[in-house]
Design an enzyme around this catalytic site. Structure first.
Site, PDB file in Angstrom:
ATOM      1  N   LYS A   1     -17.388  -0.716   6.596  1.00 49.25           N
ATOM      2  CA  LYS A   1     -17.859  -1.731   5.652  1.00 49.25           C
ATOM      3  C   LYS A   1     -19.386  -1.718   5.517  1.00 49.25           C
ATOM      4  O   LYS A   1     -19.923  -1.851   4.418  1.00 49.25           O
ATOM      5  CB  LYS A   1     -17.376  -3.109   6.130  1.00 49.25           C
ATOM      6  CG  LYS A   1     -17.609  -4.201   5.110  1.00 49.25           C
ATOM      7  CD  LYS A   1     -16.896  -5.477   5.518  1.00 49.25           C
ATOM      8  CE  LYS A   1     -17.059  -6.554   4.450  1.00 49.25           C
ATOM      9  NZ  LYS A   1     -16.321  -7.762   4.778  1.00 49.25           N
TER      10      LYS A   1
ATOM     11  N   MET B   1      24.237   8.190   1.243  1.00 51.31           N
ATOM     12  CA  MET B   1      24.190   9.500   1.904  1.00 51.31           C
ATOM     13  C   MET B   1      24.484   9.383   3.392  1.00 51.31           C
ATOM     14  O   MET B   1      25.171  10.231   3.975  1.00 51.31           O
ATOM     15  CB  MET B   1      22.817  10.157   1.668  1.00 51.31           C
ATOM     16  CG  MET B   1      22.733  11.579   2.164  1.00 51.31           C
ATOM     17  SD  MET B   1      23.987  12.640   1.416  1.00 51.31           S
ATOM     18  CE  MET B   1      23.054  13.364   0.068  1.00 51.31           C
TER      19      MET B   1
ATOM     20  N   GLU C   1       0.810  -1.226   0.000  1.00 51.54           N
ATOM     21  CA  GLU C   1       0.000   0.000   0.000  1.00 51.54           C
ATOM     22  C   GLU C   1       0.844   1.278   0.000  1.00 51.54           C
ATOM     23  O   GLU C   1       0.407   2.325  -0.500  1.00 51.54           O
ATOM     24  CB  GLU C   1      -0.967   0.023   1.187  1.00 51.54           C
ATOM     25  CG  GLU C   1      -2.087  -1.009   1.092  1.00 51.54           C
ATOM     26  CD  GLU C   1      -1.713  -2.384   1.634  1.00 51.54           C
ATOM     27  OE1 GLU C   1      -0.513  -2.609   1.953  1.00 51.54           O
ATOM     28  OE2 GLU C   1      -2.604  -3.246   1.753  1.00 51.54           O
TER      29      GLU C   1
ATOM     30  N   PHE D   1     -11.201  -7.065  14.546  1.00 58.66           N
ATOM     31  CA  PHE D   1     -10.131  -7.527  13.659  1.00 58.66           C
ATOM     32  C   PHE D   1      -9.827  -6.436  12.619  1.00 58.66           C
ATOM     33  O   PHE D   1     -10.710  -5.922  11.959  1.00 58.66           O
ATOM     34  CB  PHE D   1     -10.564  -8.826  12.952  1.00 58.66           C
ATOM     35  CG  PHE D   1      -9.540  -9.314  11.954  1.00 58.66           C
ATOM     36  CD1 PHE D   1      -8.270  -9.695  12.369  1.00 58.66           C
ATOM     37  CD2 PHE D   1      -9.835  -9.366  10.591  1.00 58.66           C
ATOM     38  CE1 PHE D   1      -7.313 -10.131  11.457  1.00 58.66           C
ATOM     39  CE2 PHE D   1      -8.892  -9.796   9.678  1.00 58.66           C
ATOM     40  CZ  PHE D   1      -7.627 -10.182  10.116  1.00 58.66           C
ATOM     41  N   GLN D   2      -8.561  -6.086  12.499  1.00 59.74           N
ATOM     42  CA  GLN D   2      -8.070  -5.060  11.570  1.00 59.74           C
ATOM     43  C   GLN D   2      -8.712  -3.693  11.798  1.00 59.74           C
ATOM     44  O   GLN D   2      -8.907  -2.922  10.864  1.00 59.74           O
ATOM     45  CB  GLN D   2      -8.233  -5.516  10.109  1.00 59.74           C
ATOM     46  CG  GLN D   2      -7.364  -6.730   9.813  1.00 59.74           C
ATOM     47  CD  GLN D   2      -7.231  -7.058   8.349  1.00 59.74           C
ATOM     48  OE1 GLN D   2      -8.143  -6.829   7.559  1.00 59.74           O
ATOM     49  NE2 GLN D   2      -6.087  -7.614   7.962  1.00 59.74           N
TER      50      GLN D   2
HETATM   51  C1  LIG Z   1      12.363   5.570   4.529  1.00 58.56           C
HETATM   52  C2  LIG Z   1      13.687   6.173   4.861  1.00 58.56           C
HETATM   53  N1  LIG Z   1      14.512   5.549   5.733  1.00 58.56           N
HETATM   54  C3  LIG Z   1      15.710   6.090   6.027  1.00 58.56           C
HETATM   55  C4  LIG Z   1      16.106   7.274   5.469  1.00 58.56           C
HETATM   56  C5  LIG Z   1      17.446   7.902   5.811  1.00 58.56           C
HETATM   57  N2  LIG Z   1      18.316   7.966   4.623  1.00 58.56           N
HETATM   58  C6  LIG Z   1      18.459   9.072   3.877  1.00 58.56           C
HETATM   59  S1  LIG Z   1      19.463   8.854   2.569  1.00 58.56           S
HETATM   60  C7  LIG Z   1      19.771   7.264   2.999  1.00 58.56           C
HETATM   61  C8  LIG Z   1      20.692   6.400   2.180  1.00 58.56           C
HETATM   62  C9  LIG Z   1      20.144   6.107   0.832  1.00 58.56           C
HETATM   63  O1  LIG Z   1      20.909   5.071   0.271  1.00 58.56           O
HETATM   64  P1  LIG Z   1      20.690   4.600  -1.218  1.00 58.56           P
HETATM   65  O2  LIG Z   1      19.237   4.384  -1.466  1.00 58.56           O
HETATM   66  O3  LIG Z   1      21.585   3.473  -1.509  1.00 58.56           O
HETATM   67  O4  LIG Z   1      21.086   5.905  -2.055  1.00 58.56           O
HETATM   68  P2  LIG Z   1      22.509   6.659  -2.147  1.00 58.56           P
HETATM   69  O5  LIG Z   1      22.551   7.666  -1.043  1.00 58.56           O
HETATM   70  O6  LIG Z   1      23.581   5.623  -2.008  1.00 58.56           O
HETATM   71  O7  LIG Z   1      22.494   7.316  -3.494  1.00 58.56           O
HETATM   72  C10 LIG Z   1      19.082   6.919   4.154  1.00 58.56           C
HETATM   73  C11 LIG Z   1      19.158   5.601   4.827  1.00 58.56           C
HETATM   74  C12 LIG Z   1      15.187   7.894   4.582  1.00 58.56           C
HETATM   75  N3  LIG Z   1      15.452   9.076   4.018  1.00 58.56           N
HETATM   76  N4  LIG Z   1      14.018   7.312   4.280  1.00 58.56           N
END
Ligand SMILES: Cc1ncc(C[n+]2csc(CCOP(=O)(O)OP(=O)(O)O)c2C)c(N)n1
Length: 562
Positions: free
Chosen positions: A164, A474, A52, A114-115
């Protein structure tokens, strides 16, 4: 004799009459009457996602690219809670999404059935409006009202929770009920006309007097379609234009007056220009902390004019000299009636003198620069890029030469990894005639890669590019710079993406050499249907420049701190 319809049928009719053609969703117990009514409903296309969250992101992508309300559907409990990240994303970035959720029958409400989840409570802070439908007689108007609220003022997500038994109740379908009267009227404060005229005059005066003015534009310019007006304002007054992450593509990247993106990963000369500016006119943006850095040191010499449709955004993060509440296009049109032509040549020269060639993330090999310039060649700039969250998102924002309006779509405010792949499905449905590329990192891609099956099942031609650096890049970069190089839980294993593509029955490529990239991207772009390209990049490539979180725009890092 009047025809009686079930609530579920009324829901379908209301959506069709409101112009809805596509929705993204996932069925379950509490929403089954609606899915039953949907069966064989020719006017409503339903895309069955694999999670979802993807339905909400896809509806968001559809809304942003199509400039209309995107619809997602889920069952009660886990179905509804899975929508939350997508709704929060749409909320932060001002995207009009309607979520329809099933709910347990009214007699079961409050009994831990439920749910059963109080989804109105759960989504309260991430929706503009939400409602539990109490009676079938109110259903159509509740949906119409929610859709009107989603679109009005600063757009945003809304949720209609339908028990529902309400879906099964029968009633007469009324084309527009009493509750429909007056809908669509902005609820926010509309400034007095006299105040508005004064503010416009004051702004025109400030623009005429300023020696170092800047326009800083955001997604509000895209939402209101103020492209021509903003460009005219810039050209007539010679004012350089800065685009926030969500404002990218509101003016062609290559326009003479366009500087680029400000803030945490903005080019040095752009942030220096902000620090030297004596006037900043912010249009349809919100001075987010990724733009301002430390607000105490942000644009110390500048008077700030802030134009935004959301009154709550004005004065929230920075002190403003003039605040104007209104739609970007309308306000800029009014400004164009009164601003005087000028060129600002000295200021533009001053900024040009600060410019340096963009920093290389790493030299040689398959660099992001090489990839993005190859993609620009292959697509001729005629594509929409949906980027995920992380380093690759910043490289796309810094490097891809967006030419046409609203062709850059990303999760800016929430920064939700996993956004790109499902959102790109929505974008493709809104723009069936143009290439749509979803660009992700190896982390974010793995969050929602199950949607490849949705693309295949529904024939959605989305091109997938995965920047594979073997890390949550990042976060690894922050660990390298600010946590002593301790890479705690950021190395991330990937599956064999070429085999993954094969498993889904789509073409897949792995690119390791700069020399191969153009040819592979061309093949992927031309392939019918979805295609996947894995781009194996330098593992420890960094995004430069960088402002230390909470730091001043005046102090960029251009290399890793030692
Ligand atoms: C849902 C979610 N969880 C954690 C983060 C924290 N976060 C920001 S950038 C990042 C790393 C992203 O890694 P990747 O998808 O491999 O992209 P890259 O930075 O290597 O280009 C994380 C964990 C986030 N922004 N969103």
């Amino acid at each position: 004799m009047t025809e009686l319809l079930t609530g579920a049928q009324i829901l379908c009719r209301t959506l069709v009459d409101a112009g809805v053609e596509v929705m993204f969703g996932y069925p379950g117990g509490a929403i089954m009457p609606f899915y039953d009514a949907l069966h064989g409903h020719a006017a409503l296309r339903h895309i069955l996602v694999r999670h979802e969250q993807a339905a909400a992101h896809a509806a968001d992508g559809y809304a942003r690219a199509g400039n209309r309300v995107g619809v997602c559907v889920a069952t009660s409990g886990p179905g509804a809670t899975n929508l939350v990240t997508g709704l929060a994303t749409a909320y932060m970035d001002g995207s009009p999404v309607l979520a329809i959720t099933g709910q347990v029958g009214r007699p079961m409400l409050g009994r831990d059935a439920f749910q059963e989840t109080d989804v109105v409570g759960v989504t309260l802070p991430v929706t503009k409006h939400n409602v539990l439908v109490r009676d079938v007689e109110e259903l159509a108007d509740d949906v119409r009202e929610a859709m009107a609220i989603a679109k009005e003022g600063r757009p945003g997500p809304v949720l209609v929770d339908v028990p529902k038994d309400v879906q099964n109740q029968k009633a007469e379908y009324k084309v527009s009920g009493a509750g429909g009267q007056g809908l669509g009227k902005p609820r926010h404060l509309i400034p007095d006309t006299q105040d508005l005229e004064n503010a416009i005059q004051q702004t025109a005066h400030l623009i005429a007097e300023a020696e170092r003015p800047l326009l800083m534009i955001g997604r509000g310019v895209i939402v209101s379609g103020a492209y021509a007006e903003v460009r005219e304002l810039a050209e007539r007054t010679g004012t350089p234009v800065i685009t926030t992450l969500l404002g990218i593509s509101a003016i062609p990247q290559a326009h003479d007056l366009h500087l680029g993106m400000p803030g945490m990963h903005g080019e040095v000369h752009i942030n220096k220009a902000i620090q030297a500016a004596d006037l900043i006119v912010g249009i349809g943006m919100r001075f987010d902390d990724r733009v301002t850095g430390n607000t105490a040191t942000f644009a110390p010499r500048a008077k700030i004019v802030h134009i935004d449709v959301n009154p709550a955004a004005i004065g929230l993060n920075v002190r403003v000299a003039v605040g104007i509440v209104g739609d970007a296009r309308r306000v800029v049109e009014q400004l164009l009636d009164v601003v005087k032509p000028r060129e600002c040549l000295r200021w533009r020269e001053e900024i040009r003198a600060l410019m340096r060639p963009p920093a290389e993330s790493f030299a040689g090999g398959l660099s992001p620069e090489v990839i993005l310039s190859a993609l620009a060649d292959v697509t001729g700039g005629r594509c929409t890029i949906v980027s995920d969250v992380g380093q690759h998102q910043m490289w796309v924002a810094q490097r891809y030469p967006f030419q046409r309006p609203n062709t850059h779509i990303t999760s800016g405010g929430l920064g939700a990894m996993g956004f790109a792949v499902p959102a790109a499905m929505g974008v493709r449905l809104a723009r069936p005639d143009e290439p749509v590329w979803a660009i992700s990192g190896d982390g974010g891609f793995q969050m929602n890669m199950a949607e490849i099956a949705t693309m295949v099942q529904e024939g959605l031609e989305v091109k997938l590019a995965v920047f594979n650096n073997g890390y949550l890049g990042m976060v690894r970069q922050w660990q390298q710079f600010f946590h002593g190089g301790r890479y705690s839980n950021t190395p991330i294993l990937s599956p064999d993406y070429v085999k993954l593509a094969e498993a889904y029955g789509i073409p897949g490529w792995r690119v390791k050499q700069a020399g191969e990239v153009t040819d592979v991207l061309r093949q992927a772009n031309a392939a019918p249907g979805p295609a996947l390209v894995e781009l194996v990049i330098e593992q420890e490539a960094n995004v430069f420049p960088m402002i230390v979180p909470g730091g001043s725009l005046s102090e960029p890092l251009e290399a890793a701190p030692v």
